[in-house]
Design a protein around this motif. Structure first.
Motif, PDB file in Angstrom:
ATOM      1  N   MET A  10       0.737  -1.156  -0.057  1.00 29.25           N
ATOM      2  CA  MET A  10       0.089   0.007  -0.022  1.00 29.25           C
ATOM      3  C   MET A  10       1.153   1.040  -0.224  1.00 29.25           C
ATOM      4  O   MET A  10       0.594   2.273  -0.723  1.00 29.25           O
ATOM      5  CB  MET A  10      -0.942   0.041   1.355  1.00 29.25           C
ATOM      6  N   GLY A  22      -3.243   7.027   4.238  1.00 27.94           N
ATOM      7  CA  GLY A  22      -4.451   6.783   4.493  1.00 27.94           C
ATOM      8  C   GLY A  22      -5.446   7.230   3.446  1.00 27.94           C
ATOM      9  O   GLY A  22      -6.629   6.589   3.471  1.00 27.94           O
ATOM     10  N   SER A  25      -5.699   3.606   1.773  1.00 33.16           N
ATOM     11  CA  SER A  25      -6.542   2.924   2.725  1.00 33.16           C
ATOM     12  C   SER A  25      -7.890   3.069   2.264  1.00 33.16           C
ATOM     13  O   SER A  25      -8.792   2.207   2.157  1.00 33.16           O
ATOM     14  CB  SER A  25      -6.127   3.115   4.028  1.00 33.16           C
ATOM     15  N   LYS A  26      -8.319   4.510   2.238  1.00 33.37           N
ATOM     16  CA  LYS A  26      -9.761   4.745   2.258  1.00 33.37           C
ATOM     17  C   LYS A  26     -10.202   4.169   0.891  1.00 33.37           C
ATOM     18  O   LYS A  26     -11.544   3.784   0.372  1.00 33.37           O
ATOM     19  CB  LYS A  26     -10.026   6.166   2.198  1.00 33.37           C
ATOM     20  N   ASN A  29     -10.620   0.292   0.825  1.00 30.84           N
ATOM     21  CA  ASN A  29     -11.827  -0.100   1.887  1.00 30.84           C
ATOM     22  C   ASN A  29     -13.114   0.719   1.179  1.00 30.84           C
ATOM     23  O   ASN A  29     -14.306   0.600   1.971  1.00 30.84           O
ATOM     24  CB  ASN A  29     -11.548   0.380   3.195  1.00 30.84           C
ATOM     25  N   VAL A  52      -4.982  -6.519  -2.880  1.00 27.99           N
ATOM     26  CA  VAL A  52      -5.589  -6.295  -1.835  1.00 27.99           C
ATOM     27  C   VAL A  52      -5.571  -7.888  -1.166  1.00 27.99           C
ATOM     28  O   VAL A  52      -6.000  -8.730  -1.410  1.00 27.99           O
ATOM     29  CB  VAL A  52      -7.041  -5.729  -1.595  1.00 27.99           C
ATOM     30  N   GLN A  57      -7.065  -7.937   5.640  1.00 28.75           N
ATOM     31  CA  GLN A  57      -7.849  -6.772   5.830  1.00 28.75           C
ATOM     32  C   GLN A  57      -8.834  -7.271   6.822  1.00 28.75           C
ATOM     33  O   GLN A  57      -9.437  -6.322   7.600  1.00 28.75           O
ATOM     34  CB  GLN A  57      -8.263  -6.279   4.383  1.00 28.75           C
ATOM     35  N   LYS A  60      -8.395  -7.274  10.582  1.00 26.34           N
ATOM     36  CA  LYS A  60      -8.260  -6.034  11.051  1.00 26.34           C
ATOM     37  C   LYS A  60      -9.750  -5.429  11.273  1.00 26.34           C
ATOM     38  O   LYS A  60      -9.858  -4.778  12.133  1.00 26.34           O
ATOM     39  CB  LYS A  60      -7.307  -4.809  10.208  1.00 26.34           C
TER      40      LYS A  60
END
Length: 335
Positions: A10, A22, A25-26, A29, A52, A57, A60
């Motif tokens: 990532m 970040g 990540s957004k 997700n 991914v 994931q 978490k």
């Protein structure tokens, strides 16, 4: 600097896109970000072939976006259709399916439950034959065709109505003396209500009827003997037969041919399920159709609802009769 041929991370995507970690990540997700940032991140993901790690994931987020399906087998066309439609319903919601084919083995069912829970699935859908199945309360579970307690929703079709419709249809088509043929589990389940519905339909229409019921594992030759015993002077004493599954109806049609009985001229046959040749062509017999795609959608919808206590203990979906060549129908019904 990233080593050549190493798996991209990532951080590599963030560096390539020129955005914060970040933000990547957004996007990964599915969280909202500006369109420009989203486009840059998606381009970087494609360029680097970033994959991914959904399992990591999931650990978490406590969500693996995986659902286990317990099914007796994928050989029987009805079960295969259920698998197909449940998988479609899950894919539509971006979930994956973990297929567990149990071959009617109660012990295997319990082992699959344990395996599914160890793999942190988000829920289990099960068409099971183990009345003593142990399921952790923390694992969402939806049953098909078998009530397993007030806290576990059961999705089924209206089996009682289906049996009644079959009897009434045979009466409407002129039958006077009919047979009910059944093979299946002795366990308490929703499909057993087809028998009560058929009896009710026969009584309401004044139809004479006789029943031949065998349990799973008993030889199908029992049906050969039953029908042969009802041949008098080359003619079957029944002019209508209801089989509790299309698979059984298919076997019965072959028996009737061996007994030189013409279908539908001498005897009319109605099955139950709605099986089609090769999955998408003509129905294999006149039948009571289960709404398989609706059953699948309802199972997935109930399973993924957050508020488990509010879920209904039983959801019963309507069935329909369709012509499939083994009943005497008006010409326009065949179009």
């Amino acid at each position: 600097m990233k080593k050549e041929n190493s798996t991209p991370t990532m951080k590599d995507v963030a560096r390539e896109a020129g955005v914060a970690l970040g933000t990547v990540s957004k996007v990964v997700n599915g969280l909202p970000v500006g369109d420009a940032y989203k486009t840059r991140v998606e381009s970087a993901i494609q360029k680097l072939n970033y994959q991914v790690n959904s399992y990591a994931q999931g650990l978490k987020t406590n969500k693996t976006r995986t659902v286990a399906l317990l099914i007796p087998n994928t050989q029987e066309p009805f079960y295969a259709s259920l698998v197909y439609h449940i998988n479609l319903a899950l894919l539509k919601r971006k979930y994956r399916m973990l297929l567990c084919s149990t071959d009617y083995d109660c012990g295997q069912e319990q082992e699959y439950i344990a395996m599914a829970q160890q793999n942190k699935v988000d829920g289990i859908i099960g068409l099971t034959y183990n009345p003593h199945l142990i399921i952790e309360e923390s694992t969402p579970f939806v049953a098909i065709d078998r009530s397993m307690g007030p806290k576990i929703p059961c999705v089924t079709s209206d089996n009682f109505a289906g049996g009644q419709i079959a009897a009434e249809k045979l009466a409407d088509l002129g039958c006077k003396n009919v047979a009910f043929l059944r093979t299946g589990s002795d366990l308490n389940n929703e499909p057993n209500k087809r028998k009560a519905g058929f009896e009710n339909g026969c009584l309401s229409r004044g139809l004479a009827y006789e029943m031949k019921i065998i349990s799973d594992g008993e030889p199908y030759e029992e049906f050969d003997k039953f029908l042969a015993d009802h041949i008098q002077e080359g003619k079957l004493s029944f002019d209508g037969i209801f089989c509790v599954t299309d698979a059984l109806a298919y076997r019965v049609l072959k028996i009737l041919r061996r007994l030189n009985q013409k279908v539908p001229e001498d005897v009319q046959v109605i099955g139950f399920d709605g099986i089609r040749y090769f999955g998408n062509q003509d129905y294999i017999c006149s039948t009571i159709v289960q709404p398989v795609s609706e059953i699948a959608e309802m199972c997935v919808e109930l399973l993924l609802q957050e508020n488990m206590p509010s879920k209904p203990p039983l959801v019963c979906l309507p069935v329909t009769y369709v012509y499939g060549g083994t009943t005497s129908e008006p010409f326009d019904a065949k179009e």
